[in-house]
Design a protein around this motif. Structure first.
Motif, PDB file in Angstrom:
ATOM      1  N   ARG A 194      35.824  61.188  -2.970  1.00 56.39           N
ATOM      2  CA  ARG A 194      36.726  61.870  -3.900  1.00 56.39           C
ATOM      3  C   ARG A 194      36.275  61.589  -5.328  1.00 56.39           C
ATOM      4  NH1 ARG A 194      43.370  61.759  -4.041  1.00 56.39           N
ATOM      5  NH2 ARG A 194      43.588  63.076  -5.895  1.00 56.39           N
ATOM      6  N   GLY A 195      36.447  62.574  -6.205  1.00 60.07           N
ATOM      7  CA  GLY A 195      36.127  62.377  -7.612  1.00 60.07           C
ATOM      8  C   GLY A 195      35.300  63.506  -8.164  1.00 60.07           C
ATOM      9  N   ASP A 196      34.716  63.223  -9.322  1.00 60.81           N
ATOM     10  CA  ASP A 196      33.847  64.183  -9.988  1.00 60.81           C
ATOM     11  C   ASP A 196      32.701  63.418 -10.623  1.00 60.81           C
ATOM     12  OD1 ASP A 196      34.968  62.957 -12.224  1.00 60.81           O
ATOM     13  OD2 ASP A 196      36.441  64.543 -12.509  1.00 60.81           O
ATOM     14  N   ALA A 197      31.945  64.068 -11.492  1.00 61.33           N
ATOM     15  CA  ALA A 197      30.785  63.421 -12.092  1.00 61.33           C
ATOM     16  C   ALA A 197      31.184  62.231 -12.953  1.00 61.33           C
ATOM     17  CB  ALA A 197      29.999  64.437 -12.920  1.00 61.33           C
ATOM     18  N   ALA A 198      32.367  62.287 -13.573  1.00 63.61           N
ATOM     19  CA  ALA A 198      32.788  61.197 -14.459  1.00 63.61           C
ATOM     20  C   ALA A 198      33.141  59.941 -13.665  1.00 63.61           C
ATOM     21  CB  ALA A 198      33.977  61.647 -15.307  1.00 63.61           C
ATOM     22  N   LEU A 199      33.794  60.083 -12.524  1.00 65.33           N
ATOM     23  CA  LEU A 199      34.178  58.933 -11.702  1.00 65.33           C
ATOM     24  C   LEU A 199      34.426  59.405 -10.279  1.00 65.33           C
ATOM     25  CD1 LEU A 199      34.889  55.929 -11.558  1.00 65.33           C
ATOM     26  CD2 LEU A 199      37.273  56.553 -12.055  1.00 65.33           C
ATOM     27  N   GLY A 200      33.803  58.722  -9.329  1.00 63.21           N
ATOM     28  CA  GLY A 200      33.966  59.091  -7.933  1.00 63.21           C
ATOM     29  C   GLY A 200      33.992  57.866  -7.036  1.00 63.21           C
ATOM     30  N   ALA A 201      34.590  58.034  -5.865  1.00 64.36           N
ATOM     31  CA  ALA A 201      34.662  56.954  -4.883  1.00 64.36           C
ATOM     32  C   ALA A 201      34.278  57.514  -3.524  1.00 64.36           C
ATOM     33  CB  ALA A 201      36.072  56.365  -4.839  1.00 64.36           C
ATOM     34  N   ARG A 202      33.730  56.663  -2.671  1.00 66.47           N
ATOM     35  CA  ARG A 202      33.331  57.089  -1.334  1.00 66.47           C
ATOM     36  C   ARG A 202      33.413  55.911  -0.376  1.00 66.47           C
ATOM     37  NH1 ARG A 202      28.936  56.128  -4.438  1.00 66.47           N
ATOM     38  NH2 ARG A 202      27.210  54.926  -3.531  1.00 66.47           N
ATOM     39  N   ALA A 203      33.552  56.225   0.910  1.00 62.53           N
ATOM     40  CA  ALA A 203      33.603  55.212   1.955  1.00 62.53           C
ATOM     41  C   ALA A 203      33.133  55.838   3.260  1.00 62.53           C
ATOM     42  CB  ALA A 203      35.020  54.652   2.104  1.00 62.53           C
ATOM     43  N   ALA A 204      32.570  55.021   4.125  1.00 62.11           N
ATOM     44  CA  ALA A 204      32.101  55.504   5.424  1.00 62.11           C
ATOM     45  C   ALA A 204      32.165  54.366   6.434  1.00 62.11           C
ATOM     46  CB  ALA A 204      30.674  56.054   5.328  1.00 62.11           C
ATOM     47  N   ILE A 205      32.433  54.723   7.676  1.00 60.97           N
ATOM     48  CA  ILE A 205      32.436  53.768   8.771  1.00 60.97           C
ATOM     49  C   ILE A 205      31.812  54.448   9.981  1.00 60.97           C
ATOM     50  CG2 ILE A 205      34.791  54.404   9.496  1.00 60.97           C
ATOM     51  CD1 ILE A 205      35.171  51.484  10.353  1.00 60.97           C
ATOM     52  N   TRP A 206      31.033  53.702  10.762  1.00 63.54           N
ATOM     53  CA  TRP A 206      30.355  54.287  11.920  1.00 63.54           C
ATOM     54  C   TRP A 206      30.164  53.239  13.003  1.00 63.54           C
ATOM     55  CZ3 TRP A 206      28.316  53.181   7.212  1.00 63.54           C
ATOM     56  CH2 TRP A 206      27.293  52.246   7.152  1.00 63.54           C
ATOM     57  N   VAL A 207      30.116  53.702  14.255  1.00 60.19           N
ATOM     58  CA  VAL A 207      29.853  52.851  15.411  1.00 60.19           C
ATOM     59  C   VAL A 207      28.908  53.605  16.339  1.00 60.19           C
ATOM     60  CG1 VAL A 207      32.034  51.582  15.305  1.00 60.19           C
ATOM     61  CG2 VAL A 207      31.914  53.708  16.603  1.00 60.19           C
ATOM     62  N   GLY A 208      28.131  52.867  17.114  1.00 65.88           N
ATOM     63  CA  GLY A 208      27.199  53.505  18.023  1.00 65.88           C
ATOM     64  C   GLY A 208      26.797  52.594  19.166  1.00 65.88           C
ATOM     65  N   GLN A 209      26.176  53.199  20.157  1.00 69.82           N
ATOM     66  CA  GLN A 209      25.718  52.462  21.329  1.00 69.82           C
ATOM     67  C   GLN A 209      24.427  53.102  21.825  1.00 69.82           C
ATOM     68  OE1 GLN A 209      25.630  53.142  24.870  1.00 69.82           O
ATOM     69  NE2 GLN A 209      25.340  51.028  25.524  1.00 69.82           N
ATOM     70  N   ARG A 210      23.448  52.277  22.209  1.00 70.72           N
ATOM     71  CA  ARG A 210      22.152  52.762  22.648  1.00 70.72           C
ATOM     72  C   ARG A 210      21.704  51.977  23.875  1.00 70.72           C
ATOM     73  NH1 ARG A 210      17.739  55.590  20.565  1.00 70.72           N
ATOM     74  NH2 ARG A 210      15.669  54.874  21.177  1.00 70.72           N
ATOM     75  N   GLU A 211      21.215  52.695  24.884  1.00 67.57           N
ATOM     76  CA  GLU A 211      20.684  52.087  26.098  1.00 67.57           C
ATOM     77  C   GLU A 211      19.286  52.643  26.357  1.00 67.57           C
ATOM     78  OE1 GLU A 211      23.310  52.880  29.311  1.00 67.57           O
ATOM     79  OE2 GLU A 211      24.845  51.453  28.641  1.00 67.57           O
ATOM     80  N   VAL A 212      18.368  51.749  26.674  1.00 71.25           N
ATOM     81  CA  VAL A 212      16.997  52.135  26.986  1.00 71.25           C
ATOM     82  C   VAL A 212      16.555  51.363  28.229  1.00 71.25           C
ATOM     83  CG1 VAL A 212      14.600  52.232  26.200  1.00 71.25           C
ATOM     84  CG2 VAL A 212      16.456  52.542  24.560  1.00 71.25           C
ATOM     85  N   GLU A 213      15.925  52.055  29.152  1.00 70.90           N
ATOM     86  CA  GLU A 213      15.311  51.413  30.309  1.00 70.90           C
ATOM     87  C   GLU A 213      13.899  51.977  30.456  1.00 70.90           C
ATOM     88  OE1 GLU A 213      17.513  50.357  33.984  1.00 70.90           O
ATOM     89  OE2 GLU A 213      16.070  51.692  34.954  1.00 70.90           O
ATOM     90  N   GLN A 214      12.917  51.094  30.516  1.00 72.23           N
ATOM     91  CA  GLN A 214      11.520  51.516  30.562  1.00 72.23           C
ATOM     92  C   GLN A 214      10.779  50.788  31.675  1.00 72.23           C
ATOM     93  OE1 GLN A 214       9.447  51.167  26.839  1.00 72.23           O
ATOM     94  NE2 GLN A 214       7.739  52.436  27.520  1.00 72.23           N
ATOM     95  N   LEU A 215      10.158  51.567  32.548  1.00 72.41           N
ATOM     96  CA  LEU A 215       9.354  51.025  33.629  1.00 72.41           C
ATOM     97  C   LEU A 215       7.885  51.194  33.247  1.00 72.41           C
ATOM     98  CD1 LEU A 215      10.170  51.575  37.395  1.00 72.41           C
ATOM     99  CD2 LEU A 215       7.902  50.967  36.576  1.00 72.41           C
TER     100      LEU A 215
END
Length: 335
Positions: free
Chosen positions: A168-189
């Protein structure tokens, strides 16, 4: 919302060319503000549809794409589904993959914009043809290594990520936030002969990775006719479980045998970043940045005691930019 994990690995299956508005590459000293060992930062900005759209694409090798999007009330969204099956020139090198990417936005930046991003990527089968000797290559260059075929060598990947961002905001003053989660599985023969594993405790022919990760980032930015500035803070977590077995059990090949590796790895990264710039003239800008980072790592191995390590450091840069109209952007920077 980052497409890479705290250790730098990433999965670009959730980025589609038709969804992009612009792509920028930041390399050199400025990239050090992205974190430990960052040599470059690739930023992809998405373009949201303003009207309902529907697209189907078919390609060589069994690939298909379904893309749809539109605006419903205060929400704009884009959904992309893809599937592909490739059959390369060599034997035992086929692969299959499928992906889903969903992006939704609500509101305008001036009053508060929300973004939701969900990505699913599955590669259930990617065969490994192995390597050939010079004699075998001359006899049949399309052939696969017999050991790779008998073991069923290959790789399987699965990754899911969900992110939420606000600004939120404009060029004079702005704020931002982010949150993320993830999961990764790998199996290699791997196409490693059973005999080469039995007398070497560090060698495993079947590897598995189970990873959970997530992060949080907040920031403020602003500008005046002469100055611009930005301040951000971030926290990222990564937890790995890494296992390795012999790729055989008795005379049965391509199955989990004796456990050779059992490792857990946890990392926490914290960062504070300050960026600034001052206009010297219409097309000249002096800018710089400073980042403080701290990374704590916990490691547990199968046969060794648990260890804890921590690293703290600073990175930064200063540069001079020249932006003549119609001649691009030129920059000299040190870091």
């Amino acid at each position: 919302i980052p497409a890479s994990m705290p250790d730098g690995q990433g999965q670009l299956g959730g980025i589609y060319p038709m969804q992009l508005d612009s792509v920028s590459l930041l390399a050199g000293p400025q990239a050090t503000l992205a974190g430990f060992n960052a040599g470059a930062v690739l930023t992809a900005r998405t373009r949201m549809p303003t009207a309902t759209s529907f697209r189907i694409g078919l390609g060589d090798g069994g690939s298909a794409l379904l893309s749809t999007g539109g605006a419903y009330g205060e929400w704009r969204h884009g959904l992309h589904l893809s599937a592909a099956e490739t059959r390369p020139w060599r034997d035992h090198a086929d692969s299959r993959r499928r992906a889903l990417s969903w992006l939704a936005k609500r509101g305008e930046v001036s009053e508060g914009e929300w973004t939701i991003k969900a990505d699913l990527f599955e590669q259930p089968d990617a065969e490994d043809p192995g390597t050939l000797t010079v004699a075998a290559l001359a006899l049949d260059p399309r052939a696969a290594d017999p050991l790779a075929v008998s073991l069923g060598a290959g790789k399987r990947v699965s990754q899911q990520q969900l992110g939420l961002a606000w600004r939120r905001g404009d060029a004079a003053l702005g704020a931002r936030a982010a949150i993320w989660v993830g999961q990764r599985e790998v199996e290699q023969l791997l196409p490693i002969a059973p005999a080469a594993q039995r007398n070497r405790p560090e060698v495993a022919g079947l590897l598995a990775l189970d990873r959970d990760y997530g992060g949080l980032r907040v920031g403020l930015s602003g500008s005046t006719p002469l100055w611009r500035w930005g301040l951000s803070a971030e926290l990222e977590e990564l937890r790995d479980q890494r296992l390795g077995w012999e790729n055989c059990s008795g005379t049965t090949l391509g199955v989990r045998g004796l456990l050779k590796r059992d490792e857990s790895f946890a990392a926490t990264t914290q960062g504070l970043t300050l960026e600034w710039g001052r206009a010297l003239a219409t097309d000249w800008m002096l800018d710089g940045g400073l980042r403080w980072s701290r990374q704590s790592v916990d490691i547990r191995l199968l046969t060794l005691p648990e260890s804890n390590r921590s690293l703290t450091g600073y990175t930064g840069f200063a540069g001079l930019r020249w932006m003549p109209e119609g001649l691009g952007r030129w920059q000299l920077a040190v870091g």
